[in-house]
Design a protein around this motif. Sequence first.
Motif, PDB file in Angstrom:
ATOM      1  N   ASP A 165       0.847  -1.194   0.000  1.00 17.75           N
ATOM      2  CA  ASP A 165       0.000   0.000   0.000  1.00 17.75           C
ATOM      3  C   ASP A 165       0.877   1.236   0.000  1.00 17.75           C
ATOM      4  OD1 ASP A 165       0.428   1.157   2.741  1.00 17.75           O
ATOM      5  OD2 ASP A 165      -0.372  -0.777   3.357  1.00 17.75           O
ATOM      6  N   SER A 166       0.252   2.387  -0.195  1.00 21.18           N
ATOM      7  CA  SER A 166       1.005   3.627  -0.351  1.00 21.18           C
ATOM      8  C   SER A 166       0.897   4.540   0.862  1.00 21.18           C
ATOM      9  CB  SER A 166       0.493   4.385  -1.581  1.00 21.18           C
ATOM     10  OG  SER A 166      -0.874   4.747  -1.401  1.00 21.18           O
ATOM     11  N   GLU A 167       0.343   4.063   1.978  1.00 19.96           N
ATOM     12  CA  GLU A 167       0.086   4.933   3.115  1.00 19.96           C
ATOM     13  C   GLU A 167       1.371   5.329   3.837  1.00 19.96           C
ATOM     14  OE1 GLU A 167      -3.141   5.139   6.647  1.00 19.96           O
ATOM     15  OE2 GLU A 167      -1.748   3.449   6.790  1.00 19.96           O
ATOM     16  N   SER A 168       1.435   6.589   4.229  1.00 18.76           N
ATOM     17  CA  SER A 168       2.487   7.086   5.111  1.00 18.76           C
ATOM     18  C   SER A 168       1.841   7.854   6.254  1.00 18.76           C
ATOM     19  CB  SER A 168       3.444   8.033   4.370  1.00 18.76           C
ATOM     20  OG  SER A 168       4.225   7.332   3.430  1.00 18.76           O
ATOM     21  N   VAL A 169       2.395   7.697   7.451  1.00 17.27           N
ATOM     22  CA  VAL A 169       1.965   8.457   8.625  1.00 17.27           C
ATOM     23  C   VAL A 169       3.224   8.993   9.290  1.00 17.27           C
ATOM     24  CG1 VAL A 169       0.691   8.438  10.798  1.00 17.27           C
ATOM     25  CG2 VAL A 169      -0.028   6.923   8.925  1.00 17.27           C
ATOM     26  N   TYR A 170       3.303  10.302   9.452  1.00 16.99           N
ATOM     27  CA  TYR A 170       4.499  10.883  10.049  1.00 16.99           C
ATOM     28  C   TYR A 170       4.164  12.144  10.826  1.00 16.99           C
ATOM     29  CZ  TYR A 170       4.325  13.747   5.747  1.00 16.99           C
ATOM     30  OH  TYR A 170       3.920  14.556   4.707  1.00 16.99           O
ATOM     31  N   TRP A 171       5.015  12.415  11.804  1.00 13.89           N
ATOM     32  CA  TRP A 171       4.954  13.661  12.553  1.00 13.89           C
ATOM     33  C   TRP A 171       5.806  14.685  11.829  1.00 13.89           C
ATOM     34  CZ3 TRP A 171       1.596  14.119  16.488  1.00 13.89           C
ATOM     35  CH2 TRP A 171       1.168  12.941  17.131  1.00 13.89           C
ATOM     36  N   LEU A 172       5.307  15.917  11.757  1.00 14.65           N
ATOM     37  CA  LEU A 172       5.995  16.969  11.017  1.00 14.65           C
ATOM     38  C   LEU A 172       6.081  18.219  11.878  1.00 14.65           C
ATOM     39  CD1 LEU A 172       7.015  17.666   8.035  1.00 14.65           C
ATOM     40  CD2 LEU A 172       4.799  18.809   7.784  1.00 14.65           C
ATOM     41  N   ARG A 173       7.252  18.833  11.901  1.00 13.94           N
ATOM     42  CA  ARG A 173       7.391  20.128  12.575  1.00 13.94           C
ATOM     43  C   ARG A 173       8.301  21.039  11.757  1.00 13.94           C
ATOM     44  NH1 ARG A 173      11.786  21.668  15.867  1.00 13.94           N
ATOM     45  NH2 ARG A 173      13.462  20.127  16.001  1.00 13.94           N
ATOM     46  N   HIS A 174       8.186  22.341  12.015  1.00 11.84           N
ATOM     47  CA  HIS A 174       9.029  23.315  11.341  1.00 11.84           C
ATOM     48  C   HIS A 174      10.453  23.276  11.897  1.00 11.84           C
ATOM     49  CE1 HIS A 174       5.746  25.398   9.301  1.00 11.84           C
ATOM     50  NE2 HIS A 174       5.081  25.465  10.437  1.00 11.84           N
TER      51      HIS A 174
END
Length: 268
Positions: A165-174
Motif C-alpha cells: 500500500d502507499s500509506e504514510s503516517v508521520y509527525w511533522l514540525r518546522h
Amino acid sequence: MTHPLDEAVRFTTTSSDDSRAVLRAATHPAYNNMVGPFGGITAAQLLAAVQQHPAAQGNPAAQTLNYTSPVEYGEFDIHLELVQTNNSNQHWNVRITQGESTPVTGSVVFTSERDTFAHQEARLPQVPGPEECESAPPVNDLRWLDNYEFRFARGAYELGREHDDSESVYWLRHTPSRHWDAPSLASAADSFFPRIFRRTGKPHPAATISLTTYFLGTPEEYASAGEYVLCQGRAQRFGGGTADQSARLFSSEGHLLVSTHQLTYFRG
C-alpha cells in the motif's frame, strides 16, 4: 530570526482596488525543489496574498490550485480577483504569471465562523508519539526538506522496496521552530512525497497537477497545535500516468486541522 516561510510571503503591491490586486512576489531559495520551488510554498504564498488583501473576510476554508507548469526561480506576479462575497463565504480567483507564462491558476474560499452543530468523525491514527519515531535523514539537493523535520511512524520511502500500500503516517514540525497557521498548513499539505515512490520503491519522475486543501480548524486551533502535526496520506488508484492522493493533518491532541486531495503525474 525570521522563518523562511514568513520571508516568502512578503509581497510588493503593484496595483490594487476593492476587488482586484497584483502583487510582486519571488521564489525563496530555502524552498527549492527538483524543478522549480516546492509546490507547498507556492500554495502558502497564494493563500497569504488573499489574506493580506483589505477586502478579505473570514478565514481560509478551501484552496484549489492547478500547476500548469513549473514556477521559474525568481520574481513572479500574483493576481487576485474577488468574485463574490456572500453572507457566510467569499470566493477569490488567483493565478501566477511570469512574463507570458501562467504556471498556476486556482481559487480560494474564505468563510465566516457561525455557531452551528459541530462534530469530528475522523480519529487520530494510533501511532507512537514523535519522540518515539526516528527523524528521517536529510535528502541532498532538495532544500525545501530542510524546513521540516519528518518523523515517520510508518510508511517511509524505501528505495528498492515495493510495498502493498502507499500509506504514510508521520509527525511533522518546522525547522527552525514556527507556529502553525493557515499558510503553513497549506504548505505542509503538500509535504507528502509522491505515493508512487512508496508503492513501487522507485523514484519516478512525478509532479502535482492539482491540489485542493480544506482548512477545518480555527486560527486558535492552528496556533495551539503544538510543535508537531500528524500527517496521514495515501493514494487510491494509480494508472495512465496519474495517481490521486488523500491526506489529513491532525494536531497532537487529535483535532483534524486540514484535509487535502491532489492529483499527481508520474512516468514509468
